[in-house]
Design a protein around this motif. Structure first.
Motif, PDB file in Angstrom:
ATOM      1  N   GLU A  68       0.831  -1.206   0.000  1.00 23.33           N
ATOM      2  CA  GLU A  68       0.000   0.000   0.000  1.00 23.33           C
ATOM      3  C   GLU A  68       0.865   1.255   0.000  1.00 23.33           C
ATOM      4  N   ALA A  69       1.986   1.212   0.713  1.00 23.28           N
ATOM      5  CA  ALA A  69       2.910   2.358   0.709  1.00 23.28           C
ATOM      6  C   ALA A  69       3.455   2.603  -0.695  1.00 23.28           C
ATOM      7  N   ILE A  70       3.763   1.528  -1.415  1.00 23.90           N
ATOM      8  CA  ILE A  70       4.248   1.654  -2.797  1.00 23.90           C
ATOM      9  C   ILE A  70       3.159   2.226  -3.694  1.00 23.90           C
ATOM     10  N   ARG A  71       1.928   1.768  -3.496  1.00 18.66           N
ATOM     11  CA  ARG A  71       0.830   2.276  -4.324  1.00 18.66           C
ATOM     12  C   ARG A  71       0.640   3.777  -4.126  1.00 18.66           C
ATOM     13  N   LEU A  72       0.768   4.217  -2.884  1.00 16.19           N
ATOM     14  CA  LEU A  72       0.560   5.624  -2.571  1.00 16.19           C
ATOM     15  C   LEU A  72       1.739   6.508  -2.984  1.00 16.19           C
ATOM     16  N   LYS A  73       2.943   5.933  -2.923  1.00 15.32           N
ATOM     17  CA  LYS A  73       4.132   6.745  -3.218  1.00 15.32           C
ATOM     18  C   LYS A  73       5.186   5.886  -3.909  1.00 15.32           C
ATOM     19  N   PRO A  74       4.958   5.529  -5.166  1.00 14.26           N
ATOM     20  CA  PRO A  74       5.851   4.570  -5.842  1.00 14.26           C
ATOM     21  C   PRO A  74       7.248   5.099  -6.112  1.00 14.26           C
ATOM     22  N   GLU A  75       7.447   6.405  -6.016  1.00 16.64           N
ATOM     23  CA  GLU A  75       8.787   6.950  -6.254  1.00 16.64           C
ATOM     24  C   GLU A  75       9.628   7.020  -4.979  1.00 16.64           C
ATOM     25  N   TRP A  76       9.092   6.515  -3.847  1.00 21.50           N
ATOM     26  CA  TRP A  76       9.773   6.586  -2.551  1.00 21.50           C
ATOM     27  C   TRP A  76      10.561   5.309  -2.314  1.00 21.50           C
ATOM     28  N   ASP A  77      11.860   5.425  -2.183  1.00 18.04           N
ATOM     29  CA  ASP A  77      12.710   4.237  -2.062  1.00 18.04           C
ATOM     30  C   ASP A  77      12.411   3.413  -0.810  1.00 18.04           C
ATOM     31  N   LYS A  78      12.041   4.080   0.294  1.00 16.79           N
ATOM     32  CA  LYS A  78      11.806   3.324   1.535  1.00 16.79           C
ATOM     33  C   LYS A  78      10.605   2.388   1.420  1.00 16.79           C
ATOM     34  N   ALA A  79       9.602   2.775   0.632  1.00 14.17           N
ATOM     35  CA  ALA A  79       8.442   1.896   0.461  1.00 14.17           C
ATOM     36  C   ALA A  79       8.868   0.582  -0.187  1.00 14.17           C
ATOM     37  N   TRP A  80       9.735   0.678  -1.199  1.00 14.40           N
ATOM     38  CA  TRP A  80      10.241  -0.534  -1.864  1.00 14.40           C
ATOM     39  C   TRP A  80      11.120  -1.356  -0.913  1.00 14.40           C
ATOM     40  N   THR A  81      11.883  -0.676  -0.070  1.00 14.44           N
ATOM     41  CA  THR A  81      12.723  -1.384   0.903  1.00 14.44           C
ATOM     42  C   THR A  81      11.870  -2.139   1.913  1.00 14.44           C
ATOM     43  N   LEU A 168       8.238   5.411 -11.179  1.00  9.67           N
ATOM     44  CA  LEU A 168       6.795   5.609 -11.151  1.00  9.67           C
ATOM     45  C   LEU A 168       6.155   5.095 -12.446  1.00  9.67           C
ATOM     46  N   THR A 169       6.794   5.375 -13.576  1.00 11.94           N
ATOM     47  CA  THR A 169       6.264   4.950 -14.869  1.00 11.94           C
ATOM     48  C   THR A 169       6.266   3.428 -14.986  1.00 11.94           C
ATOM     49  N   LYS A 170       7.371   2.794 -14.595  1.00 11.06           N
ATOM     50  CA  LYS A 170       7.448   1.338 -14.655  1.00 11.06           C
ATOM     51  C   LYS A 170       6.418   0.696 -13.735  1.00 11.06           C
ATOM     52  N   ALA A 171       6.211   1.288 -12.564  1.00  7.39           N
ATOM     53  CA  ALA A 171       5.236   0.743 -11.617  1.00  7.39           C
ATOM     54  C   ALA A 171       3.821   0.818 -12.194  1.00  7.39           C
ATOM     55  N   ARG A 172       3.530   1.893 -12.900  1.00  6.86           N
ATOM     56  CA  ARG A 172       2.185   2.039 -13.474  1.00  6.86           C
ATOM     57  C   ARG A 172       1.958   1.055 -14.619  1.00  6.86           C
ATOM     58  N   VAL A 173       2.985   0.808 -15.394  1.00  2.00           N
ATOM     59  CA  VAL A 173       2.871  -0.199 -16.439  1.00  2.00           C
ATOM     60  C   VAL A 173       2.652  -1.571 -15.810  1.00  2.00           C
TER      61      VAL A 173
END
Length: 303
Positions: A68-81, A168-173
């Protein structure tokens, strides 16, 4: 979201952070949940609760919050971590590695994540990441009149911006199941502070490339927006198959032959300009090709 709700959430989050640091992970998770009732769209709160849940060995719930953190802020590195850590705890090491590598692409200076990537690649029997830039894939017959273009120097702050937009673009694809259904858009830098979070302003320009007249009107609008935002840089994301004008990909000096589709990402600022093209095939965006600026689709916003 009201200012009162933001203030209440900030106080609760501060209490939760204190509980987390003291090792009271159950209390911290409960407080993050309480704060989320005040700020339901906070990527930071979902990320923090994910960390607390992981400490409690609630791996599935930690993974859900990280997603959910990635969905809300996909450009944030900590969410992916966060998601990488949860996937690692679940034994999903291949998936965890991909997330750590995503995080590293957003913040290359994070030594802890770099160490995680190195350790996981070794554990999985994968070669270490090369420091050399990847070669552009060959697709069709490249034009002999179009030599390789070296990427221009990009300051570190704009490199962070560019990496955010690409991720962000790759995540949306990916979220679209690999379908290239994006609309054209422009992101502005620096991000705007909203509560606890910094968020990039993103403007849809769906019909900008329908005709020369529409493009000119859009350009004026974007320049006004850049001034109003006090921005210093912009990144345009442009889908090739939705461009009626200008079709630079049909010019004799186009370097990739006839590609099926792809995405242009055009960085514009007074300090640096860059144009990349990501070929699209098989539901994936491939390695980017650096293009010469003569092939730009959008005229400069900053002059």
């Amino acid at each position: 979201m009201t200012a009162a709700a933001d203030s209440a959430a900030d106080l609760i989050r501060a209490e939760a952070n204190t509980a987390f640091k003291s090792g009271a992970f159950l209390k911290a998770a409960g407080l993050y949940t309480k704060a989320l009732k005040e700020q339901p769209d906070s990527a930071v709160l979902y990320s923090n609760r994910s960390a607390a849940l992981l400490k409690l060995d609630k791996v599935a719930k930690a993974l859900s919050d990280a997603q959910e953190a990635i969905r809300l802020k996909p450009e944030w590195d900590k969410a992916w971590t966060r998601r990488a850590g949860a996937r690692e705890a679940a034994g999903q090491r291949e998936e965890a590695l991909k997330d750590y590598e995503h995080a590293l692409s957003l913040n290359a200076s994070n030594a802890e994540v770099a160490a995680k990537v190195k350790a996981l690649r070794q554990a999985l029997g994968k070669p270490a990441l090369s420091s050399q830039p990847a070669k552009a894939p060959q697709k069709g017959k490249a034009s002999a009149a179009a030599p390789a273009v070296s990427p221009p120097e990009v300051p570190s702050d704009l490199r962070e911006f560019l990496n955010r937009v690409v991720t962000l673009t790759k995540a949306r694809v990916s979220d679209a199941g690999g379908a290239l259904t994006l609309d054209h858009s422009v992101c502005f830098w620096p991000p705007v502070q909203r509560g606890d979070e910094e968020q990039m302003t993103q403007v849809a320009i769906t019909h900008a490339f329908d005709s020369p007249e529409v493009l000119q009107e859009c350009l004026q609008f974007l320049r006004q927006t850049a001034t109003q935002q006090g921005s210093t840089a912009a990144c345009a994301v442009i889908v090739q198959s939705k461009v009626a004008y200008p079709q630079v990909f049909k010019r004799p000096d186009w370097p990739l032959g006839r590609s099926e589709d792809g995405i242009f990402i055009q960085l514009d600022s007074l300090k640096s300009k860059q144009l990349q093209y990501f070929p699209y095939s098989g539901g994936l965006l491939r390695e980017p090709v650096q293009l010469k600026l003569d092939l730009k689709l959008l005229e400069p916003l900053y002059r």
